[in-house]
Write a protein that holds these residues in place. Structure first.
Motif, short mmCIF file in Angstrom:
data_model
loop_
_atom_site.label_atom_id
_atom_site.label_comp_id
_atom_site.label_asym_id
_atom_site.label_seq_id
_atom_site.Cartn_x
_atom_site.Cartn_y
_atom_site.Cartn_z
N THR A 1 26.97 74.04 103.88
CA THR A 1 27.72 73.36 102.86
C THR A 1 29.67 72.55 103.70
O THR A 1 29.73 72.79 104.17
N GLY A 2 29.55 71.11 102.69
CA GLY A 2 30.86 70.72 102.75
C GLY A 2 29.78 69.82 103.77
O GLY A 2 31.04 68.29 103.60
N ARG A 3 29.23 69.01 103.47
CA ARG A 3 28.74 67.64 103.97
C ARG A 3 27.94 66.79 102.81
O ARG A 3 27.56 67.71 102.01
N ARG A 4 28.71 65.95 103.23
CA ARG A 4 27.73 65.53 101.91
C ARG A 4 26.23 64.49 101.90
O ARG A 4 26.55 64.95 100.55
N VAL A 5 25.75 65.22 102.87
CA VAL A 5 24.08 65.39 102.37
C VAL A 5 23.91 66.36 101.35
O VAL A 5 22.77 66.03 100.79
N VAL A 6 24.87 67.89 101.48
CA VAL A 6 24.73 68.70 100.55
C VAL A 6 24.39 68.32 98.79
O VAL A 6 23.41 68.80 98.36
N ASP A 7 25.25 67.38 98.70
CA ASP A 7 25.98 67.11 97.57
C ASP A 7 24.50 66.39 96.95
O ASP A 7 24.06 66.48 96.02
N ALA A 8 23.59 65.68 97.78
CA ALA A 8 22.99 64.49 97.35
C ALA A 8 21.79 65.52 97.30
O ALA A 8 21.06 65.42 96.90
N MET A 9 21.48 66.73 98.08
CA MET A 9 20.43 67.55 98.60
C MET A 9 20.40 68.24 96.80
O MET A 9 19.61 68.92 96.45
N LYS A 10 21.36 68.25 96.24
CA LYS A 10 21.59 69.63 94.88
C LYS A 10 21.37 68.78 94.41
O LYS A 10 19.90 69.18 92.84
N SER A 11 21.14 67.43 93.70
CA SER A 11 20.59 66.59 93.13
C SER A 11 18.89 66.35 93.04
O SER A 11 18.52 66.12 92.05
N GLU A 12 18.48 66.40 94.40
CA GLU A 12 17.10 66.09 94.14
C GLU A 12 16.67 67.26 94.55
O GLU A 12 15.49 66.83 93.64
N TRP A 13 17.46 68.36 94.07
CA TRP A 13 16.34 69.62 94.54
C TRP A 13 15.84 69.64 92.40
O TRP A 13 14.62 70.02 91.97
N LYS A 14 17.23 68.99 92.10
CA LYS A 14 15.99 69.50 90.25
C LYS A 14 14.34 68.61 90.63
O LYS A 14 13.88 69.48 89.41
N VAL A 15 14.15 67.31 91.12
CA VAL A 15 12.49 67.26 90.88
C VAL A 15 11.64 68.16 91.93
O VAL A 15 11.04 68.10 92.46
N MET A 16 12.47 67.91 93.57
CA MET A 16 12.06 68.43 94.43
C MET A 16 11.14 70.11 94.58
O MET A 16 10.62 70.33 94.37
N GLU A 17 12.22 70.79 92.95
CA GLU A 17 11.45 72.29 93.34
C GLU A 17 9.97 71.81 92.50
O GLU A 17 9.90 73.17 93.30
N THR A 18 10.41 71.15 91.39
CA THR A 18 8.84 71.26 90.23
C THR A 18 7.70 71.11 91.72
O THR A 18 6.68 71.65 91.56
N SER A 19 8.33 70.13 92.65
CA SER A 19 6.91 69.87 94.03
C SER A 19 6.47 70.49 94.97
O SER A 19 5.55 71.14 94.42
N PHE A 20 8.22 71.27 95.11
CA PHE A 20 7.72 72.04 96.29
C PHE A 20 8.41 73.47 96.09
O PHE A 20 7.77 74.53 97.01
#
Length: 337
Positions: A71-90
């Motif tokens: 939490t607090g790192r910029r990569v987490v913000d990107a991963m939150k957005s990515e998870w909408k897609v990644m959740e379906t696959s993995f």
């Protein structure tokens, strides 16, 4: 949080606590009690999150745990957005059961949706990071290999000196102009620049420190000299500063300059240019001026010179010149009689 005890072992600080009747001990990196105690608390918080995960966690559970820890790192913000897609696959898959077929299926679906390989490469890279993190912390026994599409070749677009000036002149707001000047003069990554605070701008010594702190992200971050153009732009910005952040808008830090930057590129009639293009531009101009690869590497904050040479050596004026001259078999040679 369990009760803990801070002690020393072989000259190093350690934190000890009990888990279900079993004593656990973790060696710390701190050299003083105050920083070691802070590190110990962070380790215990991490242990608490890890222990809350059930056996055989799913990718969804690990992704959430990793995001909380970072939490607090910029990569987490990107991963939150990515998870909408990644959740379906993995999301539903047990973390240590992710297969090559799962990865290939994800790649196929994303390509069919019109997503470029560069984006897919990053998404699956984050999945690999999460699994490796879980393996490192003994949450899972095995981190399966993650197949990704080939990494796209880096874009070769860079700006000429005239184009750099056109872009600076086209910026319509002070924070976009300042960002462009600093991206070019420091060869900084955009994330590092947007996180830059005034306490790391040293007007007296003429240095700009792009590193947040010893524990923060270090990729592509260096301490670089302040040239005349950067100094003038920074001094002007400092007079009207409303926050601790160098790049700000109405006293608030900025997370993205995409809109303003695109507008400046359009007005300057420049195509295929992103903020990262300016970092590449800076490196190309340094190489073209004959600057040693070791110095360019330091300026870019690269972990080793080989990374710099692989991308920028070809821009050096004498690159492979001696080798090419040796292979010139058409040269007229002096005839001796």
């Amino acid at each position: 949080m369990p009760e803990y005890k801070l002690g020393t072992l072989r000259g190093r600080y350690v934190v000890q606590w009990r888990e279900g009747g079993t004593r656990r001990r973790y060696r710390l990196f701190g050299t003083h009690e105050k920083e070691s105690r802070k590190e110990a608390l962070a380790r215990l918080e991490q242990f608490k999150r890890e222990s809350s995960l059930k056996a055989d966690p799913t990718v969804a559970e690990l992704w959430e745990a990793y995001s909380k820890e970072k939490t607090g790192r910029r990569v987490v913000d990107a991963m939150k957005s990515e998870w909408k897609v990644m959740e379906t696959s993995f999301g539903h898959i047990k973390a240590d059961k992710v297969s090559t077929d799962d990865c290939r299926k994800h790649i196929k679906q994303r390509r069919e949706a019109g997503i470029k390989d560069g984006t897919i490469w990053t998404e699956l890279g984050h999945l690999r990071t999460v699994l490796n993190w879980a393996k490192k912390h003994d949450i899972i026994r095995h981190a399966p290999p993650i197949e990704r599409p080939p990494k796209p070749a880096p874009k070769d677009r860079f700006l000429t000196q005239a184009e750099c000036q056109k872009l600076i002149d086209a910026a319509q707001t002070h924070h976009i102009k300042l960002a462009i000047i600093l991206l070019l003069s420091t060869a900084s990554r955009i994330t590092a620049l947007l996180e830059l605070t005034w306490d790391r701008v040293d007007f007296e010594q003429g240095h700009i420190n792009l590193k947040v702190d010893a524990e923060g992200p270090r990729k592509g971050r260096a301490t670089v000299p302040m040239n005349a153009g950067a100094r003038a732009a920074l001094q002007h910005a400092k007079t009207g500063a409303l926050s601790d952040y160098v790049i700000e808008w109405n006293g608030q830090p900025i997370k993205c300059i995409k809109t303003g930057f695109k507008k400046a590129c359009k007005l300057a009639e420049l195509e295929g240019v992103t903020p990262h293009t300016l970092r590449h531009t800076a490196a190309v101009h340094l190489a073209g001026a004959g600057i040693e690869m070791t110095k360019i590497s330091q300026y870019l904050g690269h972990s080793n010179t080989s990374v710099t040479e692989k991308v920028y050596a070809r821009y050096a004026p004498d690159h492979l010149r001696q080798e090419a001259d040796i292979l010139d078999f058409t040269s007229v040679r002096k005839v001796t009689g």
